[in-house]
Each structure stands twice: as C-alpha cells, then as structure tokens.
Design an enzyme around this catalytic site. Structure first.
Site, mmCIF file in Angstrom:
data_model
loop_
_atom_site.group_PDB
_atom_site.id
_atom_site.type_symbol
_atom_site.label_atom_id
_atom_site.label_comp_id
_atom_site.label_asym_id
_atom_site.label_seq_id
_atom_site.Cartn_x
_atom_site.Cartn_y
_atom_site.Cartn_z
ATOM 1 N N GLN A 1 -14.497 -68.137 36.389
ATOM 2 C CA GLN A 1 -15.167 -68.740 37.189
ATOM 3 C C GLN A 1 -14.716 -70.096 37.309
ATOM 4 O O GLN A 1 -14.997 -70.902 38.287
ATOM 5 C CB GLN A 1 -16.625 -68.981 36.625
ATOM 6 C CG GLN A 1 -17.409 -67.529 36.659
ATOM 7 C CD GLN A 1 -18.875 -67.811 36.070
ATOM 8 O OE1 GLN A 1 -18.879 -66.833 35.017
ATOM 9 N NE2 GLN A 1 -19.779 -68.479 36.219
ATOM 10 N N PHE B 1 -21.686 -63.944 35.595
ATOM 11 C CA PHE B 1 -22.945 -64.322 35.347
ATOM 12 C C PHE B 1 -22.668 -65.556 34.088
ATOM 13 O O PHE B 1 -23.621 -65.531 33.439
ATOM 14 C CB PHE B 1 -23.274 -63.160 34.674
ATOM 15 C CG PHE B 1 -23.497 -62.127 35.642
ATOM 16 C CD1 PHE B 1 -24.286 -61.834 36.804
ATOM 17 C CD2 PHE B 1 -22.668 -60.951 35.301
ATOM 18 C CE1 PHE B 1 -24.205 -60.908 37.716
ATOM 19 C CE2 PHE B 1 -22.714 -59.732 36.352
ATOM 20 C CZ PHE B 1 -23.368 -59.822 37.187
ATOM 21 N N GLU C 1 -17.447 -68.760 32.833
ATOM 22 C CA GLU C 1 -17.197 -70.374 32.974
ATOM 23 C C GLU C 1 -16.279 -71.052 32.320
ATOM 24 O O GLU C 1 -15.727 -71.808 32.694
ATOM 25 C CB GLU C 1 -18.884 -70.785 33.010
ATOM 26 C CG GLU C 1 -18.678 -72.365 33.335
ATOM 27 C CD GLU C 1 -20.098 -72.992 33.496
ATOM 28 O OE1 GLU C 1 -21.070 -72.317 33.781
ATOM 29 O OE2 GLU C 1 -20.209 -74.298 33.621
ATOM 30 N N ARG D 1 -30.039 -78.175 29.756
ATOM 31 C CA ARG D 1 -30.826 -77.626 30.731
ATOM 32 C C ARG D 1 -32.039 -76.964 30.251
ATOM 33 O O ARG D 1 -33.103 -76.892 31.094
ATOM 34 C CB ARG D 1 -29.931 -76.602 31.591
ATOM 35 C CG ARG D 1 -30.430 -76.468 32.935
ATOM 36 C CD ARG D 1 -29.512 -75.150 33.916
ATOM 37 N NE ARG D 1 -28.778 -76.204 34.701
ATOM 38 C CZ ARG D 1 -29.156 -76.517 36.185
ATOM 39 N NH1 ARG D 1 -30.341 -76.347 36.544
ATOM 40 N NH2 ARG D 1 -28.303 -76.984 36.690
ATOM 41 N N ARG E 1 -26.387 -67.069 33.488
ATOM 42 C CA ARG E 1 -27.336 -67.300 34.275
ATOM 43 C C ARG E 1 -28.705 -67.781 34.080
ATOM 44 O O ARG E 1 -29.526 -67.140 33.295
ATOM 45 C CB ARG E 1 -27.662 -65.771 34.994
ATOM 46 C CG ARG E 1 -28.185 -65.835 36.843
ATOM 47 C CD ARG E 1 -28.072 -64.224 37.361
ATOM 48 N NE ARG E 1 -28.065 -64.455 38.540
ATOM 49 C CZ ARG E 1 -27.864 -63.234 39.163
ATOM 50 N NH1 ARG E 1 -27.813 -62.208 38.605
ATOM 51 N NH2 ARG E 1 -27.823 -63.262 40.406
ATOM 52 N N PHE F 1 -28.522 -70.784 32.506
ATOM 53 C CA PHE F 1 -27.830 -72.003 31.776
ATOM 54 C C PHE F 1 -28.955 -72.699 30.757
ATOM 55 O O PHE F 1 -28.965 -73.822 30.744
ATOM 56 C CB PHE F 1 -27.261 -72.889 32.633
ATOM 57 C CG PHE F 1 -26.143 -73.622 32.130
ATOM 58 C CD1 PHE F 1 -24.862 -72.801 31.861
ATOM 59 C CD2 PHE F 1 -26.155 -74.923 31.970
ATOM 60 C CE1 PHE F 1 -23.728 -73.520 31.417
ATOM 61 C CE2 PHE F 1 -25.034 -75.585 31.440
ATOM 62 C CZ PHE F 1 -24.125 -75.006 31.195
ATOM 63 N N THR G 1 -26.022 -80.429 35.687
ATOM 64 C CA THR G 1 -26.703 -81.469 35.177
ATOM 65 C C THR G 1 -25.811 -82.465 34.801
ATOM 66 O O THR G 1 -26.223 -83.691 34.661
ATOM 67 C CB THR G 1 -27.323 -80.759 33.997
ATOM 68 O OG1 THR G 1 -26.452 -80.227 32.945
ATOM 69 C CG2 THR G 1 -28.442 -79.868 34.286
ATOM 70 N N ALA H 1 -23.824 -73.158 38.234
ATOM 71 C CA ALA H 1 -24.991 -73.875 38.460
ATOM 72 C C ALA H 1 -25.622 -73.515 40.011
ATOM 73 O O ALA H 1 -26.300 -74.527 40.271
ATOM 74 C CB ALA H 1 -24.578 -75.311 38.294
ATOM 75 N N GLU I 1 -28.958 -68.249 40.615
ATOM 76 C CA GLU I 1 -29.458 -68.342 39.318
ATOM 77 C C GLU I 1 -31.241 -68.183 39.209
ATOM 78 O O GLU I 1 -31.737 -67.462 38.464
ATOM 79 C CB GLU I 1 -29.136 -69.567 38.408
ATOM 80 C CG GLU I 1 -27.751 -69.524 38.046
ATOM 81 C CD GLU I 1 -27.511 -70.692 37.385
ATOM 82 O OE1 GLU I 1 -27.423 -71.591 37.946
ATOM 83 O OE2 GLU I 1 -27.277 -70.791 36.008
HETATM 84 N N1 MTE Z 1 -24.037 -62.396 41.196
HETATM 85 C C1 MTE Z 1 -22.946 -61.412 40.958
HETATM 86 N N2 MTE Z 1 -23.117 -60.353 41.839
HETATM 87 N N3 MTE Z 1 -22.207 -61.492 40.203
HETATM 88 C C2 MTE Z 1 -22.149 -62.709 39.197
HETATM 89 O O1 MTE Z 1 -21.289 -62.792 38.462
HETATM 90 N N4 MTE Z 1 -23.386 -65.005 38.633
HETATM 91 C C3 MTE Z 1 -24.470 -65.607 38.614
HETATM 92 C C4 MTE Z 1 -25.013 -66.019 40.232
HETATM 93 N N5 MTE Z 1 -24.840 -64.655 40.877
HETATM 94 C C5 MTE Z 1 -23.323 -63.814 39.526
HETATM 95 C C6 MTE Z 1 -24.063 -63.715 40.492
HETATM 96 C C7 MTE Z 1 -24.520 -67.133 38.246
HETATM 97 S S1 MTE Z 1 -24.648 -67.278 36.484
HETATM 98 C C8 MTE Z 1 -24.204 -68.231 38.948
HETATM 99 S S2 MTE Z 1 -24.219 -69.563 38.398
HETATM 100 C C9 MTE Z 1 -24.056 -67.999 40.507
HETATM 101 O O2 MTE Z 1 -24.149 -66.724 40.838
HETATM 102 C C10 MTE Z 1 -22.813 -68.592 40.682
HETATM 103 O O3 MTE Z 1 -22.626 -68.602 42.249
HETATM 104 P P1 MTE Z 1 -23.103 -69.364 43.337
HETATM 105 O O4 MTE Z 1 -22.919 -70.905 42.828
HETATM 106 O O5 MTE Z 1 -22.300 -69.160 44.408
HETATM 107 O O6 MTE Z 1 -24.709 -69.091 43.648
HETATM 108 N N1 HPA Z 2 -25.097 -75.175 35.199
HETATM 109 C C1 HPA Z 2 -23.987 -74.370 34.829
HETATM 110 N N2 HPA Z 2 -22.942 -74.746 34.533
HETATM 111 C C2 HPA Z 2 -22.662 -76.047 34.120
HETATM 112 C C3 HPA Z 2 -23.784 -77.000 33.981
HETATM 113 C C4 HPA Z 2 -25.021 -76.606 34.508
HETATM 114 O O1 HPA Z 2 -25.911 -77.272 34.850
HETATM 115 N N3 HPA Z 2 -22.977 -78.067 33.686
HETATM 116 C C5 HPA Z 2 -22.172 -77.826 33.232
HETATM 117 N N4 HPA Z 2 -21.675 -76.325 33.372
HETATM 118 MO MO1 MOS Z 3 -23.921 -69.601 36.083
HETATM 119 S S1 MOS Z 3 -24.643 -69.582 34.161
HETATM 120 O O1 MOS Z 3 -24.153 -71.568 36.101
HETATM 121 O O2 MOS Z 3 -22.101 -69.374 35.463
#
Ligand code: MTE
Ligand code: HPA
Ligand code: MOS
Length: 763
Positions: free
Chosen positions: A203, A234, A238, A316, A348, A350, A446, A515, A718
């Site tokens: 990620q 998920f 990261e 968070r 997800r 966090f 954050t 995030a 999330e």
């Molecule tokens: N959805 C799918 N299908 N696969 C993933 O790994 N990760 C989740 C969410 N939805 C995830 C997911 C998490 S932890 C986050 S932070 C967000 O997607 C990240 O993507 P976005 O910022 O585009 O929403």
């Molecule tokens: N969310 C997810 N990932 C992060 C954040 C947060 O707020 N800060 C640093 N990494």
């Molecule tokens: Mo999502 S826990 O911020 O990768």
C-alpha cells in the site's frame, strides 16, 4: 482514429477490474513472468518469542544443493532498520529476538522448495527471556513505545461529582488477521549502476522505497518500486510490505540476480502483525436525562514487539473515543504497550474501531444497569453541528442525527422492536437481539503532513491518455474513481484512458494508500493535472475555431463553442495541439487545506470532514448450541454525493462483514510462549457466505456532500467496518433475552459461540 475505441466497452459504473478479476486475468506479484537466474527466498524465523541470540548455525543449510547464499544481519550494507515511525525494528535479528518467527536468516536458493528446505536446517542458540503477550502486563513492567497520549476536554473530575449515574468497567477487543487474498511478496530485479526495480504488493510504494534505500545504504532514486494492484491490503501492507521488499532488494543488490519472495499463507499469518488488540478501562457519567456528562478511559494498546504504525493507531483510538456522541467532559489516556508478539499494525479503521468499542460498552453497561435500552442513551447524545470533539474540532455538516432518524423511519425501528419482542416471547430455543450502531469517522491522515498527493498525466498524440497517481488499487476501486476523474475533465470515453501502475519513479514521495483518503487526495491532484492540460487544449481549440478560450467546453469527445457543438473532435484537437508543440503532459499536486493539529495541546482541526451512519442489527442466537446468525443489517450511510454507487456499496458491504468478523468470530490466539495457534483457516474463522447477514440493506443518505471530498463523494474505505461493533451488542442482547440475569463480566470481543454458550447458561 484509434480502432479499438468502442465506446461503452469500459463501464465505470462498476469496478473496471471486476471482469479481469473473475476471469483470472488480473496480475499480482506472483503472476509476473520470472527472469532467468531468479533466486527464491525463505526466512529462518525465531523459534522463541524472546531471547538473546547467541549464534546461528548455517552450515547444514549451506551444504544443501541449490542453495545460493544465506544472509544474516551482518550482511546488511546499510542500516539494519525497518521501523516506519520509531527506528526500533531490525530487518534481521541481531542480538535479540523479540517475537516468535522474527526473521533471523534469509536463504536464497534456486527454487522455493530448496529455500524452504534449507531454512529448516538452520539452528540458533538463544538464551530465553521472559515472554509478555498481555498489554497490561507490559504496561506494569514499563514496556511502552513512544509517549502516552492524553486527550482532555472540560473537567471530567468536576463533572462526575454532578452525575446522577456513574458506571465503570473494562472492555477488551481482540486482534484481527488481515487475510488479504494475495499474501505479502516482492520481486527485485537488479538494473545498471546499482539500481533496482522492485515489484511489491504494498500500500506504500514510497515506504518500501525508503526502507530499501536505508537497508542498502543507497539513495532513494536508485530504487524504483512498482505496484500494479494488490489482492487486498486492509492496512496489513501499509507498513508491513517493506520487510519483504527489503529482503528481495538485499539479495538482488548483493548477488546481482533477480530475487523473489512470496509468502505462503501460514507463514504470512505467523510472521506478520495484525490489528492491535486493546484492553481498556472506562468510567461514564450520565445526568438524569441520560446525557453523557463525563467520560474517562485508559487504553492499553498491544503494539507487539516493535512500534510499527502503533503510535499513529493509538492516536486514532483517542480521536474516536466518543464515536458519534457529544461528551462535554473527557479525560482519556492511551499507552502503546510493547509485548513479544509480531508487531501489530494498521487494519481498516486504524485504532478507531477499538476506541469506539469502549464507549459503546460503557453505554451498554449503563443502560442495562439502569434497566433501559442502550438506544435511549445513544439517541440522547448524538453529535450535532457546533458540538466540539475532544480534540477541539467543531462538528460541521454533522449527519449523526439525520442518519439515526432516517434509519429509524425508513426501516421502521418500532416494528422491528415489536417483532423481536414477539419472537422472544414465543420462542425458547432461539432468541433475537437488536442493537443500533451509529458511527462517525474522521477523514484525513491524522498526521497532517501526510495529507498530500501527486498525479502525472500524459495525453498521447493519438488521443489516448495515461494516468499515474500515488493511489494503489487494492480492490477498493480507486483506479475506477481515478478513471472517472480523467474522463470527466477531458470529456472522453473511458476506454481512451489507462490507469498506470503506481510507480515511485513516475510519482514520488507518496503517502500510503490508507486512511480512506486515497481517492480524495489523488483524485484532486489528478483533477489539477487534467485542468492544466485542458486549459492548454482550450487555447488550441479557440485559435482553430477563431474564438476565445473561455467560450470553449468539451463534451462527449467534441469541442463546443458557447454550448454549440463544433466539428472539432478530440483526436483532431490533440493532433493539432501536438503539431503546435503544446505540452500534452502535466503533473498535479494537492494538499488538504484547513487541517492542522498541535500534538503539544492535543487540539486542532485534524480532519477534512467526518463520515456518519447508523446501522440496525438483528441477530438470532441458537440457545442450545451458542451459535448465531444475523437476520438483517439495515444501514443509513452518509456517502455524500456518491461518485460510484456500485463501488461504494461494495465497500460498505465488505467493511461491514469484515467488522462483524472481528467482533464475533475471528479469534487471534497466541499461547503463553508467544506462538500463534490460530495460524490457518482451520483454526482462524472468518465470515463465509453463511455468516454474512441474510439481509443487508444500505440506504444512501441524501446530502450535498462535502467540498473537501472528491466530487463531494465522501471517503468510504474504512467507515463501514465500524458498524461491526453493533453485531457484538446485538448478540449480547439476544443472550440476555434468554438469560436476563447474565451480564458479561467485562466486555470482551469477539463474542464467539463459546462465550455465547457460557453466557446463556451462566448462573
Ligand atoms: N477494500 C478492498 N477490497 N481491499 C482492501 O484492501 N482496504 C481498506 C479499504 N477498503 C481495502 C478495501 C482500507 S484499510 C483502506 S484505508 C481503504 O480501503 C484504502 O483505500 P481508499 O483510501 O481508496 O479508500
Ligand atoms: N490512517 C491510516 N494510516 C495512517 C494514518 C491514519 O490516520 N496515519 C498514518 N498512517
Ligand atoms: Mo487502512 S487501515 O488506513 O490501510
């Protein structure tokens, strides 16, 4: 004309990847064609969770035919360090091992089978040290990462003196295995002059690049990290993709051969960190009208053996300690407690879900002790515009009450309640439980500094378009959203646009895809890049149509003058621009305005906006077996002005089910020696099709959306996971319908069938 532009072929109303996914055409790290001479890696991990490493014996392994070379900490040319926030985590154990399976030696061999066989022949002499797996024990012994954090609002001490009702308790939530379908992995290819190309399932391509540069002791520009997509992250990728990236890079750098490492499922489960378990104490004070006047909490976060992202996750937890309620007097402290488990990490939500579970537990205890429904307390305390969050941000465009009210009306809560009561009055062996779960989630990293992104757009001379951003596609549909942005600004058919891989050489210094902010940040950067090219194209069109640029618009691949279609089409426009030597490339940058946070006062305006929603849960408990099912989950969710309803609905359903899994059935179990016992799908149970609620009804709340969101479409990744907390309480309520004298001794998630059974027959 480009021949294969058949409009309608690419349908952006759904995820553009879905066809390739279901037909097996999507490419992951393990699908990349392998180069001749590729070395395959395996890790020798610590057989104990804590100890002094005295020596490692590689001799037997080195003799195995096909083994190319084995590496230990002393082979690392740069810093033996992969800690993202705090430099406290070696890539390969040096003097001490801190968790079971901590990498000690790295085998490179001709085949994966040989590498794995060789790793089994390695032994180590380790003087064992005491193993701590419990965060409270770690806290008592002073094993803390970073500084404790305290959020304060008003004067809780004084406020408790005025409360009509005060309740205290404890709430624990467990870990969670990410179980992304694609396991961790990376593939490194040596290039000339000591450069490396790395394909990584991460990620955070920049995090992988930075970590490798540090481990190898070479500049970041020598490392090119490329990500096509992930089979899920998920949060688990990261920060925790960096170790595997660094391992393949180390081997490629030292041997000048390509190196590949893709983890096997059980190794991934054993070696990588999970959602941070928490143990928390709370104290809640209500007035006679059930207004929450004061709330105190202490959060003990189980960070595992290194800080990883835990300090940011801890923060968070504090940001979400009040969920979607207004509480005027708050005092909460959070500790990141160091144990001998694999370093826990982002998952997800966090840390937010862990904080929200505690306030919901406090409300549940208060209500049940007072003999009222928790819904009464929840409803009496919902946030509204102008209310202050414990961290100083003032609620604006708050949809807590609108979501709550809409869910009650639309889904007829009164009727649901009657049905549950009737059912329970007429059934002995089955009992139903009802719970509501309002949610509130802050959107932005954050860490203010991270809230920025870049994009690079090329329009090619044939009118096709290549889009690069810092966004990583991991199933959440961000590529589709990026495609929508480019198609919108250029007013062209989506099939003209290609969303390129995420690559650190094309787009540098990226924040991780995390995030839930990826579409907002990268989409706005992309919009910035597109508009620059568009402005240039309008000048070209204006001069060729003998008008001024401000009269030009593009619609449906056609240039319009004063809203009247001209003969000038997209491809001709691009060709003219190209022939006139106009720059058809642009880079865009976006950094979220208005946000700030001061860690010394723990006050500020950290979030661009908040996402709200309410879920109604009905569960049925089998009072003979202790098993349960979810009859229905009915949600009113604040998507803003959704830019892609299909994707947003998918994120909502997926997040919800993942949250239900965390709260009800997924049990990460380490034994007292720090060894993971739930290390396979036979011992770690995630929701399957039978565990999914029989009915999931998601209503999109009608709002204008937020200007801070991409196309006013709020972040969705999330927040839906948070609804899962409602699953826990609906099951508890069903158990109490069978055994009204029972209350959990303390709130302890997940509420597994074993715990349900104990509750049903507790005396
Ligand atoms: N959805 C799918 N299908 N696969 C993933 O790994 N990760 C989740 C969410 N939805 C995830 C997911 C998490 S932890 C986050 S932070 C967000 O997607 C990240 O993507 P976005 O910022 O585009 O929403
Ligand atoms: N969310 C997810 N990932 C992060 C954040 C947060 O707020 N800060 C640093 N990494
Ligand atoms: Mo999502 S826990 O911020 O990768």
């Amino acid at each position: 004309m480009i021949k294969n532009i058949t409009k309608g072929k690419v349908d952006t109303s759904r995820n553009i990847d879905s066809h390739n996914h279901v037909t097996g055409r999507s490419i992951y790290v393990d699908d990349l064609p392998e180069l001749q001479g590729t070395l395959y890696l395996a890790v020798f991990g610590s057989p104990v969770a804590h100890g002094h490493l005295r020596s490692v014996d590689l001799s037997a392994a080195e003799k195995l035919p096909g083994v190319f070379r084995i590496f230990t900490a002393k082979d690392i040319p740069g810093a033996n360090q992969i800690g993202g926030i705090i430099p406290d985590e070696p890539l390969l154990a040096d003097k001490e091992v801190h968790f079971h399976e901590m990498p000690i030696a790295l085998v490179a061999a001709e085949s994966e089978a040989i590498a794995m066989e060789a790793a089994k022949l390695i032994t180590a002499e380790i003087d064992p040290l005491p193993v701590i797996i419990d965060p409270r024990e770690a806290f008592a012994k002073g094993h803390i990462s970073g500084s404790p954090r305290t959020f304060q609002l008003g004067d809780s001490n004084k406020a408790f003196a005025e409360c009509a009702h005060i309740f205290e308790g404890k709430a624990d939530s467990g870990g969670q295995e990410h179980l992304y379908i694609e396991t961790q992995g990376a593939y490194a290819i040596p290039m000339e002059n000591g450069s490396l190309r790395i394909a990584s399932s991460t990620q955070g391509p920049t995090a992988v690049q930075r970590t490798i540069a540090g481990v190898l002791g070479i500049p970041m520009h020598k490392i090119e990290v490329d990500v096509t997509r992930l089979g899920g992250g998920f949060g688990g990728k990261e920060d925790q993709a960096s170790a595997w990236g660094a391992m393949v890079a180390l081997v490629a750098h030292l041997t000048n051969k390509p190196a590949k490492f893709v983890l096997h499922r059980m190794d991934d489960m054993r070696m990588t960190g999970k959602r941070n378990p928490y143990s928390s104490d709370y104290k809640i004070g209500l007035d006679k009208d059930y207004k929450i006047i004061a709330y105190e909490a202490t959060f003990y976060q189980n960070s595992g053996a290194a800080a990883d992202l835990s300090p940011a996750i801890l923060e968070r937890t504090l940001f979400h300690l009040n969920n979607s309620y207004y509480i005027p007097n708050v005092l909460a402290t959070a500790y990141s407690c160091r144990t001998n488990l694999p370093p826990n990490t982002a998952f997800r939500g966090f840390g937010g879900p862990q904080g929200m579970f505690v306030i919901e537990s406090a409300i549940h205890q208060a209500a049940n002790t007072l003999g009222i429904d928790p819904i009464v307390i929840q409803e009496a305390n919902l946030l509204k515009d102008g209310d202050v969050f414990p961290y100083g941000q003032i609620a604006k465009e708050a949809e807590a009450i609108s979501c709550w009210e809409e869910s009650k009306e639309r889904f007829d809560l009164k009727k649901i309640r009657e049905e549950v009561a009737n059912f329970n009055a007429n059934n002995e062996a089955l009992k139903k439980g009802l719970a509501l779960m309002p949610i509130c989630f802050g959107i932005s990293f954050t860490n203010t500094m991270m809230n920025n992104a870049r994009a690079l757009v090329h329009v090619y001379s044939d009118g096709s378009i290549g889009v690069s951003t810092g966004a990583v596609e991991m199933g959440q549909g961000v590529n589709t959203k990026m495609l929508q942005v480019a198609a919108h600004y250029f007013a062209v058919a989506p099939e003209r646009i290609k969303i390129e891989s995420t690559n650190t050489t094309r787009v540098a210094n990226t924040s991780p895809t995390a995030a839930s902010s990826t579409a907002d940040l990268n989409g706005k950067a992309l919009a910035h890049a597109c508009t620059q090219i568009l402005d240039r194209l309008k000048e070209v069109a204006a001069s060729s149509l003998d008008t001024s640029a401000d009269k030009i618009t593009l619609k449906n691949e056609t240039v319009y003058v004063d809203d009247i279609a001209s003969d000038l089409q997209w491809e001709q426009l691009i060709l003219s621009a190209f022939q006139q030597r106009v720059n058809l490339s642009a880079k865009g940058h976006y950094s979220t305005p208005t946000i700030h946070f001061d860690k010394t006062t723990e006050k500020g305006h950290p979030f661009a906006y908040h996402v709200y929603g309410t879920a109604i849960f009905v569960s049925t408990v089998d009072c003979i077996r202790g098993t349960y099912t979810f009859d229905a989950v009915k949600i009113v969710h604040d998507f803003g002005a959704s830019m892609n309803r299909m994707i947003d609905l998918g994120q909502t359903e997926g997040g919800l089910v993942q949250g239900i899994g965390w709260m009800t059935m997924e049990e990460v179990i380490y034994d007292e020696t720090g060894r993971l016992r739930s290390d396979a799908l036979s011992t770690y149970k995630i929701p399957d099709i039978y565990a999914v609620p029989k009915e999931i009804d998601v209503h999109f709340l009608k709002t204008d959306g937020s200007d801070m969101a991409l196309f006013k479409s709020k972040a969705v990744g999330e927040p839906p996971l948070l609804y899962g907390v409602g699953a826990y309480f609906s099951v508890i309520n069903a158990v109490r319908a069978f055994n009204p004298n029972w209350m959990p001794e303390f709130y302890d998630a997940p509420i597994t069938p074993e715990k349900v059974l104990m509750g049903l027959y507790a005396i």
